[in-house]
Design an enzyme around this catalytic site. Structure first.
Site, PDB file in Angstrom:
ATOM      1  N   GLY A 121      -5.146  -4.849   7.289  1.00 37.60           N
ATOM      2  CA  GLY A 121      -6.247  -3.908   7.306  1.00 37.60           C
ATOM      3  C   GLY A 121      -7.367  -4.224   8.271  1.00 37.60           C
ATOM      4  O   GLY A 121      -7.954  -3.309   8.867  1.00 37.60           O
ATOM      5  N   THR A 156       0.844  -1.189   0.000  1.00 34.08           N
ATOM      6  CA  THR A 156       0.000   0.000   0.000  1.00 34.08           C
ATOM      7  C   THR A 156       0.883   1.244   0.000  1.00 34.08           C
ATOM      8  O   THR A 156       1.930   1.268   0.636  1.00 34.08           O
ATOM      9  CB  THR A 156      -0.890  -0.003   1.251  1.00 34.08           C
ATOM     10  OG1 THR A 156      -1.798  -1.098   1.163  1.00 34.08           O
ATOM     11  CG2 THR A 156      -1.659   1.293   1.411  1.00 34.08           C
ATOM     12  N   ARG A 215     -14.162  -7.666  -0.567  1.00 32.18           N
ATOM     13  CA  ARG A 215     -13.444  -7.236   0.637  1.00 32.18           C
ATOM     14  C   ARG A 215     -12.874  -5.831   0.480  1.00 32.18           C
ATOM     15  O   ARG A 215     -12.321  -5.474  -0.545  1.00 32.18           O
ATOM     16  CB  ARG A 215     -12.316  -8.217   0.942  1.00 32.18           C
ATOM     17  CG  ARG A 215     -11.483  -7.879   2.189  1.00 32.18           C
ATOM     18  CD  ARG A 215     -10.223  -7.132   1.858  1.00 32.18           C
ATOM     19  NE  ARG A 215      -9.358  -6.950   3.049  1.00 32.18           N
ATOM     20  CZ  ARG A 215      -8.282  -6.181   3.093  1.00 32.18           C
ATOM     21  NH1 ARG A 215      -7.916  -5.493   2.011  1.00 32.18           N
ATOM     22  NH2 ARG A 215      -7.559  -6.077   4.178  1.00 32.18           N
ATOM     23  N   GLY A 274     -10.393  -3.089   2.706  1.00 32.42           N
ATOM     24  CA  GLY A 274      -9.519  -2.936   3.862  1.00 32.42           C
ATOM     25  C   GLY A 274      -9.622  -1.558   4.484  1.00 32.42           C
ATOM     26  O   GLY A 274     -10.588  -0.814   4.284  1.00 32.42           O
ATOM     27  N   ASP A 275      -8.592  -1.193   5.203  1.00 33.40           N
ATOM     28  CA  ASP A 275      -8.620   0.066   5.946  1.00 33.40           C
ATOM     29  C   ASP A 275      -8.308   1.293   5.091  1.00 33.40           C
ATOM     30  O   ASP A 275      -8.733   2.402   5.414  1.00 33.40           O
ATOM     31  CB  ASP A 275      -7.633   0.015   7.112  1.00 33.40           C
ATOM     32  CG  ASP A 275      -6.182  -0.108   6.631  1.00 33.40           C
ATOM     33  OD1 ASP A 275      -5.885  -1.070   5.894  1.00 33.40           O
ATOM     34  OD2 ASP A 275      -5.359   0.743   6.982  1.00 33.40           O
ATOM     35  N   THR A 298      -0.546   1.440   6.599  1.00 32.91           N
ATOM     36  CA  THR A 298      -0.308   0.269   5.761  1.00 32.91           C
ATOM     37  C   THR A 298      -0.136  -0.936   6.679  1.00 32.91           C
ATOM     38  O   THR A 298       0.498  -0.843   7.722  1.00 32.91           O
ATOM     39  CB  THR A 298       0.943   0.449   4.887  1.00 32.91           C
ATOM     40  OG1 THR A 298       1.214  -0.786   4.203  1.00 32.91           O
ATOM     41  CG2 THR A 298       2.170   0.830   5.689  1.00 32.91           C
ATOM     42  N   GLY A 299      -0.737  -2.063   6.281  1.00 33.54           N
ATOM     43  CA  GLY A 299      -0.597  -3.232   7.129  1.00 33.54           C
ATOM     44  C   GLY A 299      -1.783  -4.158   7.033  1.00 33.54           C
ATOM     45  O   GLY A 299      -2.491  -4.183   6.026  1.00 33.54           O
TER      46      GLY A 299
END
Length: 308
Positions: A224, A170, A198, A200-201, A221-222
């Site tokens: 999510g 990301t 799906r 994510g964050d 980033t990571g």
């Protein structure tokens, strides 16, 4: 007044053993070009909002990262892109999720912010809005790279299990301009093999992206799902604004909370006073920063935290 710019290109298992010298060189060169694009805006007395968009656009075009061209693929082999952008001056924001035909999702997110009554658009509706707004289109043939398709095939052959320790790519940017205003932007392809639409964050305001002139700007980033549950970006700003914590301490404390739940990742933060920090709980974080005072820095490996 001074200005500050900080970028990330993903947190994860970035080590000298998992990346080739060519991969490191390619990623750091791209981070440098993105840094130059954002810095040119800020040095010309431009806004933090324009700067983060300019920087992220460069990274979306670079296949070393998981956003735009070279994004991770869904279970069905499609690049579904997410992005968000937020202006700390009035907390105006725009984001998109699951877009499939736009070259620069971050610019589409900004169009949502500027030209629609909404904050978050998704899927076919977001693709339609992109066409109506004249955003630069991109075909799946351009977005999808053979390397990403091979990664998906390898994952599916192994059973398709979700791995929170995978390499994340990301991209994001945070900035504080010469007028003390902050902004944040994030763009991603999500996780390899994602299913069922799906999200994510990254495109979720307050989870993966947030900006507030009263506290700071954050891009995450990571893993999510954990970042969503904690509301990482907003939580960092809340601890700084309400709790009076320096952004470096706030970032560390919130990522410790994520780690306690089982998630990993990294954040970059820019405060209105010009403080800039990153923190990560993974072996590596693609990162870069520059300010009006100089101090150009680009890195991949090494220990967290980093502050200036």
């Amino acid at each position: 007044m001074s200005w500050t710019l900080m970028l990330h290109g993903g947190a994860g298992q970035m080590t000298p053993a998992t990346l080739t010298p060519a991969q490191v060189e390619g990623a750091t060169e791209a981070l440098g070009r993105a840094l130059d694009a954002g810095a040119a805006v800020l040095a010309g007395d431009g806004s933090a909002l324009d700067a983060v968009e300019a920087a992220v656009r460069v990274l979306e075009d670079d296949p070393h990262f998981n956003s735009g061209r070279g994004a991770a693929l869904t279970h069905d082999g499609i690049a579904e892109l997410d992005a968000a952008i937020m202006d700390g001056r009035d907390r105006n924001a725009g984001s998109v999720a699951g877009v499939t035909a736009t070259r620069h999702p971050v610019s589409l997110a900004r169009a949502v912010m500027a030209h629609s009554p909404h904050v978050l658009l998704s899927g076919a509706g977001a693709d339609t809005f992109a066409r109506e707004q004249g955003c630069e289109a991109a075909t799946q043939d351009w977005l999808v790279l053979p390397e990403r398709r091979a990664q998906l095939e390898e994952m599916l052959a192994g059973g398709g299990a979700f791995d929170v320790d995978m390499k994340y790519g990301t991209v994001g940017a945070v900035a504080c301009d010469s007028h003390g205003h902050v902004a944040a932007a994030t763009s991603t392809g999500g996780v390899t093999g994602k299913r069922w639409g799906r999200i994510g964050d990254s495109p979720l305001i307050g989870a993966g992206t947030y900006a507030d002139d009263r506290a700071g700007a954050v891009s995450c980033t990571g893993s999510g799902e954990f970042f969503i549950r904690v509301g990482v970006a907003h939580e960092i700003c809340a601890r700084a604004r309400i709790g009076g914590m320096p952004v470096t301490e706030a970032a560390r404390a919130v990522l410790d909370e994520v780690r306690a739940m089982g998630g990993t990742g990294g954040v970059i933060v820019a405060a209105p006073d010009g403080t800039a920090a990153w923190h990560f709980t993974t072996p590596g974080l693609y990162r870069a920063r520059l300010s009006s005072e100089g101090g150009r820095e680009i890195g991949v490996f090494g220990e967290s935290p980093g502050a200036a």
